[in-house]
Design an enzyme around this catalytic site. Structure first.
Site, PDB file in Angstrom:
ATOM      1  N   LEU A  93      43.361  34.736  34.442  1.00 44.25           N
ATOM      2  CA  LEU A  93      44.009  33.738  33.592  1.00 44.25           C
ATOM      3  C   LEU A  93      45.185  33.075  34.306  1.00 44.25           C
ATOM      4  CD1 LEU A  93      43.918  35.620  30.165  1.00 44.25           C
ATOM      5  CD2 LEU A  93      42.390  33.813  30.980  1.00 44.25           C
ATOM      6  N   HIS A 138      48.460  43.298  38.978  1.00 42.77           N
ATOM      7  CA  HIS A 138      49.454  42.371  38.419  1.00 42.77           C
ATOM      8  C   HIS A 138      50.798  43.066  38.224  1.00 42.77           C
ATOM      9  CE1 HIS A 138      47.386  38.620  37.694  1.00 42.77           C
ATOM     10  NE2 HIS A 138      46.390  39.228  37.082  1.00 42.77           N
TER      11      HIS A 138
END
Length: 168
Positions: A93, A138
């Protein structure tokens, strides 16, 4: 619940290493709910708090087709259980519109806290193992594009920077 803004590569905030969650309280649970709403709206199958500019070790994920299997990982840690590696086409995303092949270990064990702060352990393979590794990256300031050649990564960076300028 609220839709949160998802940071996009090459935003330097995506490189921030997330801090462990000290206490799982209502504020953390609200963030988790907002992250799920954001992920589903995007739409995606996983989201790390780093991607919404909250630098805490929180991941939400739902690999089901009908959004019926929400998973929460607070302070996740994983270990690989095999030397076997498979290539998966990953997207993100925070790197919208790009999908590239990444080699990942096929089996992992993850330890984390659930949304109530209860510890759990899980062995995962296939897509779940890939997603766990991707989202934990992440939290450590790493993106799937870091596994690509410099040429591919720079090409993606230039295209996204151009898009950001056009949309500004």
């Amino acid at each position: 619940m609220a839709i949160l803004n998802i940071l996009e590569f090459p935003d330097p905030r995506l490189r921030t290493i997330a801090k462990p969650v000290a206490v799982v309280d209502d504020k953390v649970r609200q963030l988790i709910d907002d992250m799920f709403e954001t992920m589903y709206e995007a739409p995606g199958i996983g989201l790390a708090a780093t991607q919404v500019n909250v630098h805490q070790r929180i991941v939400v994920m739902d690999l089901s087709e009908d959004r019926s299997e929400p998973r929460v990982f607070i302070n996740p840690e994983f270990e690989t259980l095999t030397t076997d590696v498979e290539q998966y086409q990953e997207g993100c995303l925070s790197v919208p519109g790009f999908y590239e092949n990444v080699d990942r270990p096929t089996r992992v064990r993850i330890k984390a806290l659930d949304r109530d702060g209860q510890p759990f352990e899980l062995e995962a393979d296939g897509l779940l193992a890939v997603c766990i590794q991707h989202e934990c990256d992440h939290l450590n300031g790493k993106l799937f594009v870091d596994y690509l050649s410099t040429l591919k990564r720079d090409r993606i960076k230039k295209k996204l920077e151009k898009l950001h300028r056009q949309n500004a």
